[in-house]
Structures are given as C-alpha cells and as structure tokens.
Design an enzyme around this catalytic site. Sequence first.
Site, PDB file in Angstrom:
ATOM      1  N   VAL A  15       0.835  -1.210   0.000  1.00 16.93           N
ATOM      2  CA  VAL A  15       0.000   0.000   0.000  1.00 16.93           C
ATOM      3  C   VAL A  15       0.873   1.266   0.000  1.00 16.93           C
ATOM      4  O   VAL A  15       0.675   2.174  -0.820  1.00 16.93           O
ATOM      5  CB  VAL A  15      -0.970   0.010   1.212  1.00 16.93           C
ATOM      6  CG1 VAL A  15      -1.806   1.277   1.216  1.00 16.93           C
ATOM      7  CG2 VAL A  15      -1.867  -1.222   1.170  1.00 16.93           C
ATOM      8  N   GLU A 130     -10.401   5.791   5.061  1.00 15.69           N
ATOM      9  CA  GLU A 130     -11.181   5.229   3.943  1.00 15.69           C
ATOM     10  C   GLU A 130     -10.617   3.881   3.481  1.00 15.69           C
ATOM     11  O   GLU A 130     -11.356   2.955   3.139  1.00 15.69           O
ATOM     12  CB  GLU A 130     -11.188   6.229   2.771  1.00 15.69           C
ATOM     13  CG  GLU A 130     -12.015   5.808   1.575  1.00 15.69           C
ATOM     14  CD  GLU A 130     -13.491   5.636   1.899  1.00 15.69           C
ATOM     15  OE1 GLU A 130     -14.148   6.619   2.232  1.00 15.69           O
ATOM     16  OE2 GLU A 130     -13.987   4.484   1.827  1.00 15.69           O
ATOM     17  N   VAL A 133     -11.421  -0.160   4.854  1.00 21.19           N
ATOM     18  CA  VAL A 133     -12.503  -1.069   4.474  1.00 21.19           C
ATOM     19  C   VAL A 133     -12.717  -1.042   2.963  1.00 21.19           C
ATOM     20  O   VAL A 133     -12.969   0.019   2.382  1.00 21.19           O
ATOM     21  CB  VAL A 133     -13.845  -0.685   5.162  1.00 21.19           C
ATOM     22  CG1 VAL A 133     -14.918  -1.720   4.854  1.00 21.19           C
ATOM     23  CG2 VAL A 133     -13.678  -0.539   6.655  1.00 21.19           C
ATOM     24  N   LYS A 222     -13.443  -5.132   9.527  1.00 25.83           N
ATOM     25  CA  LYS A 222     -14.113  -4.217   8.590  1.00 25.83           C
ATOM     26  C   LYS A 222     -15.601  -4.094   8.926  1.00 25.83           C
ATOM     27  O   LYS A 222     -16.183  -3.016   8.835  1.00 25.83           O
ATOM     28  CB  LYS A 222     -13.910  -4.712   7.160  1.00 25.83           C
ATOM     29  CG  LYS A 222     -12.459  -4.584   6.696  1.00 25.83           C
ATOM     30  CD  LYS A 222     -12.219  -5.400   5.444  1.00 25.83           C
ATOM     31  CE  LYS A 222     -10.819  -5.194   4.882  1.00 25.83           C
ATOM     32  NZ  LYS A 222     -10.473  -6.177   3.850  1.00 25.83           N
TER      33      LYS A 222
HETATM   34  P1  NDP Z   1       3.142  -4.859   3.621  1.00 26.03           P
HETATM   35  O1  NDP Z   1       3.573  -5.977   4.485  1.00 26.03           O
HETATM   36  O2  NDP Z   1       3.248  -4.979   2.159  1.00 26.03           O
HETATM   37  O3  NDP Z   1       3.929  -3.525   4.043  1.00 26.03           O
HETATM   38  C1  NDP Z   1       4.148  -3.173   5.387  1.00 26.03           C
HETATM   39  C2  NDP Z   1       5.187  -2.049   5.401  1.00 26.03           C
HETATM   40  O4  NDP Z   1       5.334  -1.597   6.734  1.00 26.03           O
HETATM   41  C3  NDP Z   1       6.575  -2.478   4.933  1.00 26.03           C
HETATM   42  O5  NDP Z   1       7.132  -1.480   4.132  1.00 26.03           O
HETATM   43  C4  NDP Z   1       7.369  -2.628   6.251  1.00 26.03           C
HETATM   44  O6  NDP Z   1       8.739  -2.358   6.097  1.00 26.03           O
HETATM   45  C5  NDP Z   1       6.720  -1.543   7.060  1.00 26.03           C
HETATM   46  N1  NDP Z   1       6.840  -1.781   8.496  1.00 26.03           N
HETATM   47  C6  NDP Z   1       6.366  -2.816   9.228  1.00 26.03           C
HETATM   48  N2  NDP Z   1       6.645  -2.640  10.526  1.00 26.03           N
HETATM   49  C7  NDP Z   1       7.299  -1.458  10.628  1.00 26.03           C
HETATM   50  C8  NDP Z   1       7.858  -0.735  11.713  1.00 26.03           C
HETATM   51  N3  NDP Z   1       7.776  -1.181  12.962  1.00 26.03           N
HETATM   52  N4  NDP Z   1       8.455   0.453  11.448  1.00 26.03           N
HETATM   53  C9  NDP Z   1       8.546   0.929  10.174  1.00 26.03           C
HETATM   54  N5  NDP Z   1       8.020   0.276   9.110  1.00 26.03           N
HETATM   55  C10 NDP Z   1       7.416  -0.901   9.346  1.00 26.03           C
HETATM   56  O7  NDP Z   1       1.627  -4.538   4.059  1.00 26.03           O
HETATM   57  P2  NDP Z   1       0.486  -3.859   3.170  1.00 26.03           P
HETATM   58  O8  NDP Z   1       1.010  -2.680   2.479  1.00 26.03           O
HETATM   59  O9  NDP Z   1      -0.209  -4.904   2.399  1.00 26.03           O
HETATM   60  O10 NDP Z   1      -0.563  -3.412   4.313  1.00 26.03           O
HETATM   61  C11 NDP Z   1      -0.349  -2.251   5.065  1.00 26.03           C
HETATM   62  C12 NDP Z   1      -1.665  -1.848   5.747  1.00 26.03           C
HETATM   63  O11 NDP Z   1      -2.652  -1.600   4.761  1.00 26.03           O
HETATM   64  C13 NDP Z   1      -2.253  -2.926   6.679  1.00 26.03           C
HETATM   65  O12 NDP Z   1      -2.929  -2.262   7.731  1.00 26.03           O
HETATM   66  C14 NDP Z   1      -3.281  -3.609   5.797  1.00 26.03           C
HETATM   67  O13 NDP Z   1      -4.336  -4.205   6.531  1.00 26.03           O
HETATM   68  C15 NDP Z   1      -3.803  -2.411   5.021  1.00 26.03           C
HETATM   69  N6  NDP Z   1      -4.444  -2.713   3.748  1.00 26.03           N
HETATM   70  C16 NDP Z   1      -3.817  -3.503   2.838  1.00 26.03           C
HETATM   71  C17 NDP Z   1      -4.402  -3.759   1.612  1.00 26.03           C
HETATM   72  C18 NDP Z   1      -3.749  -4.622   0.587  1.00 26.03           C
HETATM   73  O14 NDP Z   1      -4.408  -4.894  -0.445  1.00 26.03           O
HETATM   74  N7  NDP Z   1      -2.508  -5.072   0.774  1.00 26.03           N
HETATM   75  C19 NDP Z   1      -5.716  -3.182   1.294  1.00 26.03           C
HETATM   76  C20 NDP Z   1      -6.294  -2.347   2.319  1.00 26.03           C
HETATM   77  C21 NDP Z   1      -5.667  -2.132   3.511  1.00 26.03           C
HETATM   78  P3  NDP Z   1       9.677  -3.308   5.190  1.00 26.03           P
HETATM   79  O15 NDP Z   1       9.213  -3.061   3.774  1.00 26.03           O
HETATM   80  O16 NDP Z   1      11.055  -2.803   5.439  1.00 26.03           O
HETATM   81  O17 NDP Z   1       9.425  -4.708   5.660  1.00 26.03           O
HETATM   82  N1  HSE Z   2      -6.130  -8.487   3.069  1.00 29.04           N
HETATM   83  C1  HSE Z   2      -7.220  -7.635   2.757  1.00 29.04           C
HETATM   84  C2  HSE Z   2      -8.134  -8.332   1.760  1.00 29.04           C
HETATM   85  C3  HSE Z   2      -6.697  -6.355   2.175  1.00 29.04           C
HETATM   86  O1  HSE Z   2      -7.739  -9.375   1.222  1.00 29.04           O
HETATM   87  O2  HSE Z   2      -9.244  -7.876   1.553  1.00 29.04           O
HETATM   88  C4  HSE Z   2      -7.753  -5.311   1.965  1.00 29.04           C
HETATM   89  O3  HSE Z   2      -8.200  -4.772   3.159  1.00 29.04           O
END
Ligand code: NDP
Ligand code: HSE
Length: 446
Positions: A15, A130, A133, A222
């Site tokens: 994200v 936003e 969910v 959600k």
């Molecule tokens: P990822 O695992 O792809 O990314 C997580 C990121 O957070 C990485 O860049 C990681 O660093 C960084 N990170 C984790 N812990 C720490 C910390 N303690 N300090 C600094 N950086 C940290 O997760 P997503 O992007 O998939 O998801 C992120 C959020 O978005 C979650 O809350 C998820 O529920 C939500 N979300 C995700 C969706 C999706 O389709 N993936 C859709 C809607 C919501 P590093 O890269 O170095 O490991």
């Molecule tokens: N892991 C979640 C899903 C990401 O599969 O719907 C979106 O919130």
Amino acid sequence: MKQEIGVGLIGLGVVGGGVARALLERRDYFARQVGAQLVVRRAAVRDLQKPRTVELPPGTLTDNVSELLDDPGIDIIVEVIGGEEPAGTFIRGALKAGKHVVTANKELIAKHGPELLAEAHSRGLDIMFEASVGGGIPLIAPLRRDLLANRISSIRAIINGTTNYIVTSMASEGAMAEALRKQGLEPVDRGGYAEALASAQELGYAEPDPTNDVEGYDAAYKLAIMASLGFRTRVRPSDIHTEGITRLGARDFQYAQELGYVIKLLAIAERTDGGIVARVAPVFLPQSEPLAKVDGVYNAVQIEGDLTGQVLLQGRGAGADPTSSAVVADLLDLSHGIVLGNRERKYWALESDTPVLGLDALESRYYVRVTVADRSGVLAQIAQTLGDHGVSIAAVNQKEANEDDQTAELVIMTHRAREGAMQNALRDIAALSVVVQVSSFLRVEG
Ligand code: NDP
Ligand code: HSE
C-alpha cells in the site's frame, strides 16, 4: 497560503509503495486540485536494504519513525504498516506532534477508532481511514456522510479480497469436478485452496499475516467499522461471531453448485428488535443473488437504509492501486482542508448503546454434510435427532459410498431453525455412534 503539504509515510510495502507512486506520478494534478504540492518528505520502513518498487529522493528513507514524528515539515502522517502495535503508538505520537493521520489499518480502527478520533479532535486534528474497508470502494465517506440521514437496517458484504479470490477459485474447481463427474470421470483434487492463497499473497491482496484473512478476522474488523458507523453504536470485533474459510472442502463447492448456490464469506450486521446481530462466516448464497456474482478480488457491500432502500457499492477490495486510491483521497481531502484553514473536524458521533446480540438469536436455514457408517437406519437416527431439537429437514441427499472404509456422505438442507437449536442438534448428531464426523455446516442465505 500554504504552498506545500509535507507527507510522512510509515510503511512502504504494497500500500505504501502504491501511495508513494501515485503522489510522485500525479503530483501536478493533485497540486491543481488541492492548491498546494503534496511532498513525501520521509518514509519509514523496517529494513533499509530491501529493494523498493518506487524510487524516492535520496535521504527520504529511514528506519526510525521518530524522525518523521519530529519533522516540523510533515503535516500528515500516513500509517500503512498494519496491526495494533507499534502502529497505535506511532499514530498517538503523530497526534501529539500535531500531525493529521491517514491510515489503512482496519484492526486498529475497529478496536480503538472512537478513542483515537476523540483524541485527534481534542487536538484539532483528523484521522482518516477510507482505505481500512474495501480497498478502492468508497465506503467510509458514504457511511459517514452520504447515508447519515438514514436509519440503516442491514449491512451485507463480501469484504475480504483474499478469501473471495480463494472461494472463487475453489468454486471454479468445484464446477469442473461436477462436469467431470457427469462424464463419468473422477476429478483429481488440484489443491485449489493452497494455490489460490499463494497467488493472493503474490498479488499483494493478503494481510502481512494471512491468518487474518482466511480465519475471517480481517472481515470482522471491517464489519465492526462499517456497523459502528452505520448503526451509530459501538460494535467491537469481539462482538462479532467469526468463522473463516479454512474448514471448507472441495466437496462443499461441488454440492453448492449442484444445489444452485455459491459459497461466499459474508460479513452481515442486522438490526433486530432486541439489538444488532453481527457475524462473519462462509454461507450458501443462491446463484441469483447480486453478491453471488461478485468474484475474485472484487468486494461488494449492500446497505439497506430506510430512505434510500438498497444501496450496492462494488469494486476491487485489495491491492496496491485500489487501496492507494483510497489513501490518497483522504490525503487530498485533508490537504485541501489545511490549505483552506478549515478548522471543522470530521465526526463519528455514537448515538446509542444498542446491544449487540449473540448468534443464538439468529434464525436461518442450514446445509450440513455428515460422514456416516454406510448401513441401514442411519438416516432415520439423524432425522430423529434433528426433529428432537425442532429442526425440520427440507431435503436430504446420500452421496456415493466409500467402499474402502464403508462410509457414506449425507448432504442435508434444513428449513429455518434457531441457531441455538441447530447447534444442539449438531452436537448430538456428532455423538451418534453411526456418525464418523460432521464434515461441514453452513448457513443458507436468501
Ligand atoms: P506490507 O507488508 O506490504 O507492508 C508493510 C510495510 O510496513 C513495509 O514497508 C514494512 O517495512 C513496514 N513496516 C512494518 N513494521 C514497521 C515498523 N515497525 N516500522 C517501520 N516500518 C514498518 O503490508 P500492506 O502494504 O499490504 O498493508 C499495510 C496496511 O494496509 C495494513 O494495515 C493492511 O491491513 C492495510 N491494507 C492492505 C491492503 C492490501 O491490499 N494489501 C488493502 C487495504 C488495507 P519493510 O518493507 O522494510 O518490511
Ligand atoms: N487483506 C485484505 C483483503 C486487504 O484481502 O481484503 C484489503 O483490506
């Protein structure tokens, strides 16, 4: 007037990477819309050595979140790391430092949203969520604003992209197995579940810990957010009866197909006379229902308002691009407010203490798949047990026997019954000496 809005990203994964890319590639368009440039000043990650999908100016990356919180040039913190901690501490730190927050963190908002928002508002700040969910589907803004005039009676949703992707894939394997059986051929189990989960992870749909997806917790977070907004009462994740998709078997998909249904993981919150009933579980859904046609990573939410009638919102529920659309929309909204010097805060006023009821209050039809000893009188014992609990059978089907272990499979559809009665009947059926196991149990919607 402010010329630049400083943005700090905590997280640069699926994200965060999508958000950074959109802010870089669409910078001029956003500046014209908002009246100021949005500039990513710093981005915090866990591992500085990891290759990134987006190139940020040198010196932007750090592994120390405090550098973002202490930077006076950052107006808005975007938290996209997920989980309750340390995300909660980072968000509280951002508020203390006088920064607005945008987050995609459904777990944190579902568990602590009202308190965090109250803290933000007491400081004249906003938390926008936003993206928490439904990925790219506008849901929070409609529930907060556009549907506010309504008394909402129900929310029914496919709200997890990963599990919908998996059940869609298992359903197509089930349909193929059914077609092969009709031709007298024995289908081979191609491991649809494991393959589909791996693929959902690769596509960036799954949570960092995919247990949250497949066990239904993500959908429950959600639903807690949507129900709390929609019913204007506090619905906590722990109030929601939650079942995942891990116990579904390939045969359930074949039988659903044969009987004119699909299997979907539904999140449902309904207003009843006594209170709100909220649940996440896989269900049998008639193939003709609108939600039955929502496949793959698509999500859909049906909201019933007394003034609007039914509203259906549908779109891609996960992945970098749709989710970045929601995060950036919040960023643009906040930035526009900052440029205009807007001091009004978005609200989420809880109205009532409507109780959230347990599932015993539910009435439903049920599908049960039971593995039994292949001998006479078994069906009569099961029918008797159901009858003893006031559950009436609508249809029963005995599937082919397994000659190796002398077992057979019974597929039973019931008429409407109380959940409590059905659970008691299932407990007694499982205890019958002729029953090997209750292999599957699903509620039938529609
Ligand atoms: P990822 O695992 O792809 O990314 C997580 C990121 O957070 C990485 O860049 C990681 O660093 C960084 N990170 C984790 N812990 C720490 C910390 N303690 N300090 C600094 N950086 C940290 O997760 P997503 O992007 O998939 O998801 C992120 C959020 O978005 C979650 O809350 C998820 O529920 C939500 N979300 C995700 C969706 C999706 O389709 N993936 C859709 C809607 C919501 P590093 O890269 O170095 O490991
Ligand atoms: N892991 C979640 C899903 C990401 O599969 O719907 C979106 O919130």
